[in-house]
Design a protein around this motif. Structure first.
Motif, PDB file in Angstrom:
ATOM      1  N   ALA A   1       1.362  14.672  -7.397  1.00 53.85           N
ATOM      2  CA  ALA A   1       1.124  13.941  -8.135  1.00 53.85           C
ATOM      3  C   ALA A   1       0.085  13.825  -8.671  1.00 53.85           C
ATOM      4  O   ALA A   1      -0.677  13.154  -7.722  1.00 53.85           O
ATOM      5  N   PHE A   2      -0.391  13.620 -10.098  1.00 53.87           N
ATOM      6  CA  PHE A   2      -1.462  13.168 -10.719  1.00 53.87           C
ATOM      7  C   PHE A   2      -0.913  11.964 -11.703  1.00 53.87           C
ATOM      8  O   PHE A   2      -0.077  12.102 -12.220  1.00 53.87           O
TER       9      PHE A   2
ATOM     10  N   VAL B   1      -5.346  10.799  -8.019  1.00 51.83           N
ATOM     11  CA  VAL B   1      -5.616  11.909  -7.847  1.00 51.83           C
ATOM     12  C   VAL B   1      -5.090  12.426  -7.150  1.00 51.83           C
ATOM     13  O   VAL B   1      -4.466  11.259  -6.315  1.00 51.83           O
ATOM     14  N   PRO B   2      -4.442  13.946  -6.824  1.00 58.68           N
ATOM     15  CA  PRO B   2      -2.832  14.067  -5.992  1.00 58.68           C
ATOM     16  C   PRO B   2      -3.702  13.658  -4.132  1.00 58.68           C
ATOM     17  O   PRO B   2      -4.762  14.058  -3.894  1.00 58.68           O
ATOM     18  N   GLY B   3      -2.408  12.650  -3.254  1.00 60.99           N
ATOM     19  CA  GLY B   3      -2.885  12.980  -2.730  1.00 60.99           C
ATOM     20  C   GLY B   3      -3.617  11.525  -2.143  1.00 60.99           C
ATOM     21  O   GLY B   3      -3.967  11.101  -0.695  1.00 60.99           O
TER      22      GLY B   3
ATOM     23  N   ALA C   1       0.818  -1.533   0.152  1.00 60.39           N
ATOM     24  CA  ALA C   1       0.567  -0.011   0.525  1.00 60.39           C
ATOM     25  C   ALA C   1       1.324   1.303   0.175  1.00 60.39           C
ATOM     26  O   ALA C   1       1.948   1.208   0.977  1.00 60.39           O
ATOM     27  N   HIS C   2       0.316   1.988  -0.806  1.00 61.66           N
ATOM     28  CA  HIS C   2       0.898   3.292  -1.001  1.00 61.66           C
ATOM     29  C   HIS C   2       0.602   4.527  -1.233  1.00 61.66           C
ATOM     30  O   HIS C   2      -0.622   4.790  -1.937  1.00 61.66           O
ATOM     31  N   THR C   3       1.584   5.629  -1.387  1.00 62.85           N
ATOM     32  CA  THR C   3       0.858   7.396  -1.824  1.00 62.85           C
ATOM     33  C   THR C   3       1.622   7.570  -2.526  1.00 62.85           C
ATOM     34  O   THR C   3       2.809   7.244  -2.912  1.00 62.85           O
ATOM     35  N   HIS C   4       1.638   8.185  -3.636  1.00 68.58           N
ATOM     36  CA  HIS C   4       2.594   8.893  -4.164  1.00 68.58           C
ATOM     37  C   HIS C   4       2.770  10.713  -3.552  1.00 68.58           C
ATOM     38  O   HIS C   4       1.840  11.619  -2.646  1.00 68.58           O
ATOM     39  N   PRO C   5       3.815  11.822  -4.814  1.00 67.48           N
ATOM     40  CA  PRO C   5       3.879  13.025  -3.386  1.00 67.48           C
ATOM     41  C   PRO C   5       2.220  13.616  -3.737  1.00 67.48           C
ATOM     42  O   PRO C   5       1.420  13.708  -4.644  1.00 67.48           O
ATOM     43  N   LYS C   6       2.351  15.012  -3.014  1.00 72.74           N
ATOM     44  CA  LYS C   6       0.784  15.383  -3.116  1.00 72.74           C
ATOM     45  C   LYS C   6       0.731  16.392  -3.899  1.00 72.74           C
ATOM     46  O   LYS C   6      -0.552  16.791  -4.194  1.00 72.74           O
TER      47      LYS C   6
END
Length: 138
Positions: free
Chosen positions: A69-70, A101-103, A62-67
């Motif tokens: 990032a699209f 979407v971002p976040g 499980a992960h996120t990307h930079p705020k």
């Protein structure tokens, strides 16, 4: 190509190559940086691409990307099971895509098959200064 462009491209490639695999420590997953380019008409933004190969049964944590990032994901081969935010879990086949979407929190990203490999292309529109593109959720 100018020497300045070549230096910038080399730096960006190295940053992506070191940031992405280190952060994406999934089982049966290989992330290969593909390209990085500044977007000329959007100062401070870059287009970054990577190919994610999943072995049979392979998965990303499980992960996120930079705020900033699209993310656009396109399945190149096989079938990818994905869940982003509160959207329902879905299986995407070769030729299908989704966006983040971002976040967004990408809680499930895995090969839907236990016997065949799968591959996707991840396309990021991100702040040029954001070098770590994947952050595991703790």
């Amino acid at each position: 190509m100018t020497p300045r462009f070549l230096m910038a491209a080399t730096y960006a490639s190295l940053a992506i190559a070191t940031a992405m695999p280190a952060a994406a420590e999934g089982k049966g997953e290989t992330v290969t940086p593909h390209s990085q380019q500044s977007i000329p008409n959007i100062p401070g933004k870059s287009l970054v691409t990577a190919v994610v190969d999943y072995a049979p049964g392979g998965a990303s944590p499980a992960h996120t990307h930079p705020k900033s990032a699209f993310v656009f994901a396109y399945v190149l081969s096989g079938e990818i099971e994905s869940k982003v935010n509160e959207e329902p879990t879905r299986i995407y086949h070769a030729g299908e895509s989704w966006s983040e979407v971002p976040g967004a929190v990408h809680s499930i990203s895995r090969n839907a098959s236990k016997t065949k490999p799968a591959k996707l292309l991840a396309v990021f529109v991100v702040d040029t200064d954001d070098k770590q593109l994947v952050t595991p959720v703790k």
